[in-house]
Motif scaffolding. Structure first.
Motif, mmCIF file in Angstrom:
data_model
loop_
_atom_site.group_PDB
_atom_site.id
_atom_site.type_symbol
_atom_site.label_atom_id
_atom_site.label_comp_id
_atom_site.label_asym_id
_atom_site.label_seq_id
_atom_site.Cartn_x
_atom_site.Cartn_y
_atom_site.Cartn_z
ATOM 1 N N ASP A 193 12.438 4.205 1.011
ATOM 2 C CA ASP A 193 11.675 4.706 -0.134
ATOM 3 C C ASP A 193 12.176 4.095 -1.443
ATOM 4 O O ASP A 193 11.382 3.707 -2.307
ATOM 5 C CB ASP A 193 11.766 6.228 -0.227
ATOM 6 C CG ASP A 193 10.933 6.948 0.823
ATOM 7 O OD1 ASP A 193 10.074 6.295 1.471
ATOM 8 O OD2 ASP A 193 11.159 8.167 1.010
ATOM 9 N N ILE A 194 13.490 4.013 -1.594
ATOM 10 C CA ILE A 194 14.068 3.437 -2.815
ATOM 11 C C ILE A 194 13.740 1.952 -2.899
ATOM 12 O O ILE A 194 13.363 1.449 -3.963
ATOM 13 C CB ILE A 194 15.586 3.696 -2.865
ATOM 14 C CG1 ILE A 194 15.852 5.190 -3.083
ATOM 15 C CG2 ILE A 194 16.249 2.856 -3.964
ATOM 16 C CD1 ILE A 194 17.290 5.611 -2.916
ATOM 17 N N GLU A 195 13.868 1.241 -1.794
ATOM 18 C CA GLU A 195 13.538 -0.193 -1.788
ATOM 19 C C GLU A 195 12.062 -0.405 -2.146
ATOM 20 O O GLU A 195 11.723 -1.318 -2.895
ATOM 21 C CB GLU A 195 13.859 -0.812 -0.437
ATOM 22 C CG GLU A 195 15.344 -0.967 -0.199
ATOM 23 C CD GLU A 195 15.701 -1.423 1.209
ATOM 24 O OE1 GLU A 195 14.858 -1.300 2.138
ATOM 25 O OE2 GLU A 195 16.828 -1.914 1.374
ATOM 26 N N ARG A 196 11.189 0.449 -1.630
ATOM 27 C CA ARG A 196 9.765 0.369 -1.948
ATOM 28 C C ARG A 196 9.554 0.652 -3.439
ATOM 29 O O ARG A 196 8.765 -0.026 -4.106
ATOM 30 C CB ARG A 196 8.994 1.366 -1.080
ATOM 31 C CG ARG A 196 7.549 1.071 -0.901
ATOM 32 C CD ARG A 196 6.831 1.889 0.177
ATOM 33 N NE ARG A 196 7.432 3.159 0.599
ATOM 34 C CZ ARG A 196 8.214 3.314 1.679
ATOM 35 N NH1 ARG A 196 8.499 2.290 2.451
ATOM 36 N NH2 ARG A 196 8.717 4.491 1.978
ATOM 37 N N GLY A 197 10.259 1.634 -3.961
ATOM 38 C CA GLY A 197 10.160 1.948 -5.388
ATOM 39 C C GLY A 197 10.612 0.786 -6.260
ATOM 40 O O GLY A 197 9.974 0.476 -7.276
ATOM 41 N N ILE A 198 11.692 0.138 -5.870
ATOM 42 C CA ILE A 198 12.165 -1.030 -6.620
ATOM 43 C C ILE A 198 11.114 -2.128 -6.578
ATOM 44 O O ILE A 198 10.754 -2.711 -7.610
ATOM 45 C CB ILE A 198 13.524 -1.518 -6.072
ATOM 46 C CG1 ILE A 198 14.624 -0.500 -6.397
ATOM 47 C CG2 ILE A 198 13.867 -2.901 -6.635
ATOM 48 C CD1 ILE A 198 15.948 -0.764 -5.693
ATOM 49 N N ALA A 199 10.600 -2.415 -5.384
ATOM 50 C CA ALA A 199 9.596 -3.479 -5.236
ATOM 51 C C ALA A 199 8.319 -3.170 -6.019
ATOM 52 O O ALA A 199 7.715 -4.070 -6.614
ATOM 53 C CB ALA A 199 9.275 -3.687 -3.757
#
Length: 190
Positions: free
Chosen positions: A29-35
């Motif tokens: 979820d965090i990686e998706r948010g960063i992207a």
């Protein structure tokens, strides 16, 4: 990065797949948010990581001398030193586009809202060396760190870019250890 460690710990050491899966989902979820939200365009039109985003499309292009920081991304294991987005981010935060990047007669580097204006941190200079691609850049940072110790043979928190004899914290163990880590990296012990 920390969630990856937790996933490994709960998978391999604690044999708790439920908690390991929660860590993996949160990390994704965090990686998706960063992207989706933290990749922004700098003043030269390059894609970089934002320092902060607010969820309404606004972002801050800056960095702070502390760790964690954008400069520390490969040091902390978030990306590789030669990642193109990191390199563009690094170039941006080591420029006047970062409101905490100060240039002076004695040195240039990243400072912080925690110390006076035009003061840069030895931690950030050591980190700049630790994340450099070329050995010569590491050597240059080591030489700059030594040249800006105000004759104390110690690293300080922050120092004035025009006059390193003006500094905060006579003795700052974190900065001293970052200098040691850069030296060890330079001579091949990292």
């Amino acid at each position: 990065v920390a969630l990856s460690y937790l996933e490994t710990l709960y998978t391999e050491l604690f044999k708790d797949s439920t908690t390991a899966n929660k860590a993996a989902r949160l990390k994704a979820d965090i990686e998706r948010g960063i992207a989706n939200h933290a990749l922004v365009t700098n003043g030269k039109g390059k894609t970089i990581y934002a320092y902060e985003v607010d969820g309404f499309g606004n972002s801050s292009i800056m960095d702070d001398a502390n760790i964690p920081s954008l400069l520390a991304a490969p040091y902390l294991g978030f990306c590789q030193k030669d990642d193109p987005i990191y390199l563009a981010t690094r170039q941006t935060i080591l420029s006047s586009e970062n409101p905490y990047y100060y240039q002076g007669k004695a040195a240039s580097g990243i400072g912080s809202s925690h110390t006076p204006e035009n003061y840069i941190w030895h931690i950030a200079l050591a980190l700049q060396g630790l994340t450099a691609l070329e050995k010569k850049d590491k050597e240059d940072m080591l030489n700059l760190l030594v040249a800006t110790d105000a004759g104390t043979h110690l690293m300080h928190e922050g120092f004035d870019v025009d006059d390193p004899s003006q500094y905060t914290r006579e003795w700052f163990s974190w900065a001293n250890m970052m200098f040691c880590e850069l030296l060890l990296d330079y001579i091949g012990y990292q």
